[in-house]
Write a protein that holds these residues in place. Structure first.
Motif, mmCIF file in Angstrom:
data_model
loop_
_atom_site.group_PDB
_atom_site.id
_atom_site.type_symbol
_atom_site.label_atom_id
_atom_site.label_comp_id
_atom_site.label_asym_id
_atom_site.label_seq_id
_atom_site.Cartn_x
_atom_site.Cartn_y
_atom_site.Cartn_z
ATOM 1 N N GLN A 26 0.934 -1.073 -0.138
ATOM 2 C CA GLN A 26 -0.035 0.074 0.048
ATOM 3 C C GLN A 26 0.955 1.426 0.045
ATOM 4 O O GLN A 26 0.347 2.437 -0.001
ATOM 5 C CB GLN A 26 -0.884 -0.099 1.177
ATOM 6 C CG GLN A 26 -2.137 -1.184 0.980
ATOM 7 C CD GLN A 26 -3.283 -0.869 1.917
ATOM 8 O OE1 GLN A 26 -3.140 -0.874 3.106
ATOM 9 N NE2 GLN A 26 -4.182 -0.652 1.318
ATOM 10 N N GLY A 27 2.059 0.953 0.044
ATOM 11 C CA GLY A 27 3.154 2.190 -0.001
ATOM 12 C C GLY A 27 3.368 2.891 1.395
ATOM 13 O O GLY A 27 2.700 2.670 2.274
ATOM 14 N N THR A 28 4.480 3.706 1.216
ATOM 15 C CA THR A 28 4.817 4.451 2.405
ATOM 16 C C THR A 28 4.707 6.159 1.747
ATOM 17 O O THR A 28 5.548 6.235 0.872
ATOM 18 C CB THR A 28 6.287 4.159 2.735
ATOM 19 O OG1 THR A 28 6.290 2.883 3.459
ATOM 20 C CG2 THR A 28 6.603 5.350 3.931
ATOM 21 N N ARG A 29 4.071 6.838 2.432
ATOM 22 C CA ARG A 29 4.128 8.180 1.890
ATOM 23 C C ARG A 29 4.981 9.048 2.655
ATOM 24 O O ARG A 29 5.008 9.284 4.058
ATOM 25 C CB ARG A 29 2.519 8.713 1.999
ATOM 26 C CG ARG A 29 2.643 10.202 1.523
ATOM 27 C CD ARG A 29 1.005 10.769 1.786
ATOM 28 N NE ARG A 29 0.014 10.231 0.662
ATOM 29 C CZ ARG A 29 0.098 10.396 -0.488
ATOM 30 N NH1 ARG A 29 0.908 11.414 -1.004
ATOM 31 N NH2 ARG A 29 -0.649 9.604 -1.395
ATOM 32 N N LEU A 30 6.033 9.373 2.057
ATOM 33 C CA LEU A 30 7.295 10.200 2.672
ATOM 34 C C LEU A 30 7.077 11.705 2.323
ATOM 35 O O LEU A 30 6.911 12.252 1.291
ATOM 36 C CB LEU A 30 8.311 9.578 2.222
ATOM 37 C CG LEU A 30 9.608 10.319 2.727
ATOM 38 C CD1 LEU A 30 9.912 10.275 4.254
ATOM 39 C CD2 LEU A 30 10.927 9.858 1.903
ATOM 40 N N THR A 31 7.112 12.493 3.439
ATOM 41 C CA THR A 31 7.208 13.990 3.361
ATOM 42 C C THR A 31 8.364 14.217 4.163
ATOM 43 O O THR A 31 8.589 14.247 5.327
ATOM 44 C CB THR A 31 5.845 14.479 3.947
ATOM 45 O OG1 THR A 31 4.741 14.048 3.407
ATOM 46 C CG2 THR A 31 5.995 16.188 3.801
ATOM 47 N N VAL A 32 9.171 15.120 3.127
ATOM 48 C CA VAL A 32 10.656 15.576 3.945
ATOM 49 C C VAL A 32 10.394 17.185 3.936
ATOM 50 O O VAL A 32 10.156 17.881 2.982
ATOM 51 C CB VAL A 32 11.613 15.088 3.184
ATOM 52 C CG1 VAL A 32 12.998 15.812 3.864
ATOM 53 C CG2 VAL A 32 11.691 13.761 3.088
ATOM 54 N N VAL A 33 10.365 17.835 5.318
ATOM 55 C CA VAL A 33 10.171 19.474 5.407
ATOM 56 C C VAL A 33 11.530 19.856 5.634
ATOM 57 O O VAL A 33 12.569 19.414 5.944
ATOM 58 C CB VAL A 33 9.044 19.295 6.336
ATOM 59 C CG1 VAL A 33 7.816 18.775 6.144
ATOM 60 C CG2 VAL A 33 9.729 18.741 7.762
#
Lengths: 112, 117
Positions: free
Chosen positions: B110-117
């Motif tokens: 189902q995926g890994t949603r990665l957010t890099v801030v």
């Protein structure tokens, strides 16, 4: 180099209407071809595949696809779409080393 | 019900931090793929393994990304250091390759949603 082209970025069809999503591939030998569907926030699910034999393949959810070597195409069809078919659809080709390369996808919207 | 399991499902991290994404392939599958999905680039193949050995990682930025399979039940994708442009959904897929290597059907997590801030 192997590649897959899906020329339609977004298609809208009315519920109950027929559907055809286009896919063209570039591959030197006999291709192994797939269609996947992705609902929002989900992974990809296999709809159908073509490895050899009958060029018209049946898949899940009432979808079918036809392999046409002369046109380098593997278009996906459904005779009558349902609102639940709204999703993104990806065509893919497997290379000789089983690397699977995807097209850019076609987003399908259903008009009530 | 056999499925590919990815953890975490969501990850928010600061630029420069290390990120590790994990994937448990379907038991018995011998091929594992890592894909990255973004609006701009679509689905990009980063790397894939057969019987735990890397076959092709040419799609992966080598300076910051690494992919491994410590054992047959675990695949990892690491980013160090992470950058905002790494923000994407990362998918793992597994398949069983037998005979002709091209008939591998990939089953996706189902995926890994990665957010890099």
């Amino acid at each position: 180099a192997q590649s897959v082209t899906q020329p339609d970025i977004h298609i809208t069809v009315s519920e109950g209407a027929s559907l055809e999503l286009r896919c063209n591939y570039s591959y030197g030998a006999t291709p192994y071809l797939f269609w996947y569907v992705q609902s929002p926030g989900q992974g990809l699910q296999l709809l159908l595949k073509y490895f050899s034999g009958d060029t018209l393949v049946q898949g899940i959810k009432g979808f079918e696809a036809e392999f046409k070597r002369s046109q380098s195409s593997f278009n996906l069809r459904k005779p009558s779409v349902h609102w639940s078919d709204a999703a993104e659809y990806f065509c893919a080709v497997a290379t000789s080393a089983s690397k699977i390369i995807f097209g850019s996808g076609t987003r399908l919207s259903i008009r009530p | 019900d056999a499925r590919v399991t990815q953890t975490p499902r969501h990850k928010v991290t600061e630029m420069g931090q290390e990120v590790t994404m994990r994937c448990q392939p379907i038991l018995g599958h011998n091929t594992v793929f890592w894909y990255r999905q973004t609006m701009m680039q679509g689905l990009e193949l980063l790397a894939y393994f057969r019987n735990r050995a890397p076959l092709d990682d040419s799609g992966m930025p080598k300076d910051r990304f690494s992919a491994e399979m410590p054992d047959a039940t675990l695949a990892t994708l690491k980013i160090q250091p992470s950058e905002p442009r790494d923000s994407a959904v990362y998918f793992c897929a597994s398949g069983l390759t037998t005979g002709s290597s091209r008939n591998t059907e990939a089953f996706f997590g189902q995926g890994t949603r990665l957010t890099v801030v």
